[in-house]
Motif scaffolding. Sequence first.
Motif, short mmCIF file in Angstrom:
data_model
loop_
_atom_site.label_atom_id
_atom_site.label_comp_id
_atom_site.label_asym_id
_atom_site.label_seq_id
_atom_site.Cartn_x
_atom_site.Cartn_y
_atom_site.Cartn_z
N VAL A 133 50.33 2.19 -1.56
CA VAL A 133 50.26 1.26 -2.69
C VAL A 133 51.63 0.62 -2.93
CG1 VAL A 133 49.97 1.16 -5.21
CG2 VAL A 133 48.26 2.33 -3.79
N SER A 146 52.58 5.97 -1.21
CA SER A 146 53.44 5.14 -0.34
C SER A 146 52.71 3.87 0.08
CB SER A 146 53.86 5.96 0.88
OG SER A 146 54.62 5.17 1.76
N VAL A 178 48.34 1.70 -10.92
CA VAL A 178 47.53 2.24 -9.82
C VAL A 178 47.96 3.67 -9.52
CG1 VAL A 178 46.81 1.95 -7.43
CG2 VAL A 178 47.19 -0.07 -8.85
N GLY A 204 45.11 11.74 -10.12
CA GLY A 204 44.10 12.79 -10.13
C GLY A 204 43.64 13.21 -8.74
N ILE A 205 44.27 12.67 -7.70
CA ILE A 205 43.86 13.02 -6.33
C ILE A 205 44.14 14.51 -6.11
CG2 ILE A 205 44.25 12.60 -3.87
CD1 ILE A 205 45.25 9.80 -4.60
N GLY A 206 43.12 15.23 -5.62
CA GLY A 206 43.27 16.67 -5.44
C GLY A 206 44.14 17.04 -4.26
N PHE A 242 41.25 -2.78 -12.47
CA PHE A 242 42.47 -3.24 -13.15
C PHE A 242 42.37 -4.69 -13.64
CE2 PHE A 242 43.57 -0.30 -9.66
CZ PHE A 242 44.08 0.76 -10.38
N LYS A 274 46.55 6.00 -12.07
CA LYS A 274 45.12 6.21 -11.81
C LYS A 274 44.91 7.19 -10.66
CE LYS A 274 42.17 3.32 -13.95
NZ LYS A 274 41.16 3.87 -14.83
N ASN A 275 45.79 7.10 -9.66
CA ASN A 275 45.63 7.93 -8.46
C ASN A 275 46.17 9.34 -8.66
OD1 ASN A 275 44.50 5.81 -7.13
ND2 ASN A 275 46.21 5.42 -5.75
N ARG A 334 48.54 15.78 0.21
CA ARG A 334 48.96 14.88 1.29
C ARG A 334 48.32 13.49 1.10
NH1 ARG A 334 52.72 12.89 4.60
NH2 ARG A 334 51.87 12.21 6.59
N LEU A 335 47.05 13.46 0.73
CA LEU A 335 46.39 12.17 0.49
C LEU A 335 47.10 11.42 -0.64
CD1 LEU A 335 44.11 10.15 1.08
CD2 LEU A 335 42.69 11.38 -0.56
N GLU A 392 58.07 6.54 5.93
CA GLU A 392 58.28 7.24 4.66
C GLU A 392 57.45 8.52 4.58
OE1 GLU A 392 58.84 4.15 1.56
OE2 GLU A 392 57.24 5.25 0.56
N ILE A 393 56.19 8.43 5.01
CA ILE A 393 55.31 9.59 4.90
C ILE A 393 55.17 10.30 6.25
CG2 ILE A 393 53.92 8.73 2.98
CD1 ILE A 393 51.84 8.00 5.24
N LEU A 415 39.83 9.23 -4.16
CA LEU A 415 40.95 9.11 -5.09
C LEU A 415 40.62 9.76 -6.44
CD1 LEU A 415 42.05 5.41 -4.39
CD2 LEU A 415 42.95 7.51 -3.40
N ASN A 416 39.40 10.28 -6.53
CA ASN A 416 38.97 10.97 -7.75
C ASN A 416 38.99 10.04 -8.95
OD1 ASN A 416 37.98 13.25 -8.97
ND2 ASN A 416 39.99 14.17 -9.36
N ARG A 417 38.56 8.80 -8.72
CA ARG A 417 38.56 7.79 -9.79
C ARG A 417 37.14 7.37 -10.11
NH1 ARG A 417 42.90 3.53 -7.57
NH2 ARG A 417 41.36 2.16 -8.53
N ILE A 472 50.26 9.92 0.74
CA ILE A 472 49.95 8.76 1.59
C ILE A 472 49.58 7.56 0.73
CG2 ILE A 472 48.27 7.84 3.26
CD1 ILE A 472 48.18 10.63 4.54
N MET A 473 48.70 7.77 -0.27
CA MET A 473 48.24 6.65 -1.08
C MET A 473 49.36 6.08 -1.94
SD MET A 473 45.24 6.19 0.03
CE MET A 473 44.95 4.78 -1.03
#
Lengths: 277, 277
Positions: free
Chosen positions: A33, A31, A13, A19-21, B237, A16-17, A24-25, B42-43, B197-199, A28-29
């Motif tokens: 996941v 942590s 996961v 590629g997030i531009g 997945f 896969k993630n 900060r997002l 954490e974040i 998430l750019n997926r 966050i994602m």
Amino acid sequence: MRNLDEMTITQAVLAKNSGIGDARLCEIMTSLVQNLHAFAREIKLTETEWQRGIDFLAQAGAANTADRQQFALISHVLGLSTLVLAQNDRKPVGCTETAAFHVTPEQAPVLLDAGADFGADSNTAKGYLQGAVLDVQGHAIPHAVLEVHRACPHDNGAIDRALLPVDEGGRYHLCTALPDNQHIPHDGPAGQLLAALNRPHWRPAHFKFTVGATGYQRLTTHVFRAGDPYLDADPLFGVRSSLITEWQWHSGGMTPAGTVSNDPFYTLAFDFVLAKE
Amino acid sequence: MRNLDEMTITQAVLAKNSGIGDARLCEIMTSLVQNLHAFAREIKLTETEWQRGIDFLAQAGAANTADRQQFALISHVLGLSTLVLAQNDRKPVGCTETAAFHVTPEQAPVLLDAGADFGADSNTAKGYLQGAVLDVQGHAIPHAVLEVHRACPHDNGAIDRALLPVDEGGRYHLCTALPDNQHIPHDGPAGQLLAALNRPHWRPAHFKFTVGATGYQRLTTHVFRAGDPYLDADPLFGVRSSLITEWQWHSGGMTPAGTVSNDPFYTLAFDFVLAKE
């Protein structure tokens, strides 16, 4: 990326993630996941329990309204809200502490006339609150925007809001019904969660205020009352010692509003001290 | 229990929760609170981000329907579903692997007549699938309940379901449209999350089956197609090598249903092997 199992899924996961531009997002994602997966692995969450969790979220979504914000309530019940407020409340010593999230109302609250009774529809004793909006050096902040909330006596869970006039000396006056203990709305999933956790629904009596002024951090806080039986048992973990106040009882006579009361009433002085932005 | 901060709040919540009667619920809530708090610390989650998260959950709740189960989709997108399925799929070698959650339909699916075309409304080439429901020793399981799902060609996101007759020899036949790539419904918050998430939204083409028989574990699985461009990029997945099948192409002629086709069609043999309860 086939045949993923409970150990390899997390890295898959995150890959896969990647590629997030937004950096900060992405943080966050990542942590979210990792911690979500750690939770499910740690307790070996079953399919039935997963389904129960998904159903609970769907029920919370269906019951969610402006007055009964289920997801915010669930966050409060789980202590997440107190954690987030505390770790972001970094103000100079002497400033009034934060005790709640600001919630933008659906409709702008009405401005009370000076001296108007906010709570004339309640049977509780009258309370007269007065004080000032100040900076940390003790200087008045003139014409601050001061919003007061109270639990609506006719609809448990609903909130009445009003704006109070703040004069050029930063001073405000509030005539209202003394707040009572109130319970968290328990007609929805958040209340059912609290019941499943075998925890009480009652909160210590309080007023909620939001205070804003140009150049200052907006403050959202509670004003509690000394002696309240729930101060050490707040199910939402919101009580701070600096926000517990001692109301003065009066058997009757001249009120701070200049009227004469035959009934007993209470008075309190409370200043809001704002931090610079 | 006053003046809780981001470090002391976790223990305070766990102490409050210590009155939970159900030991398993207590275990789940303890881990949930610890991991949720770890995430926020954490974040260093901000108030604005907290509000964004609460709003996202409320939007997902508002968009949630039987056909577009937003919270289940979010769980799939975050890999939680694959994790939960994998850690609970402990079947003997030789059994068909699980690839999805069973979702109880709102309405019982219709029983197809033997040989009926499940997908007559689609423009895709016909596919003839046949095989048996077996135990791990290879013995037929007569009269198993076999449910097939396909993405509805007229409403992206909606699912058509049907029950297939399984004879006393455990055998089934399915005549249908060959499945196509389909994308996750992106008209709701779960789709917006995937976009943020750019997926990619596209899933490898598959059938979904649920197979049940008295004395056996219910199986919910997917049957994928070799050569599909999304086999290694499934946004949910879910791909497992043992579930990738090679459809045989036929230029026309006699079909497995005993009819003569002028158009090309495909055939596939696939057995479902169930584990004892």
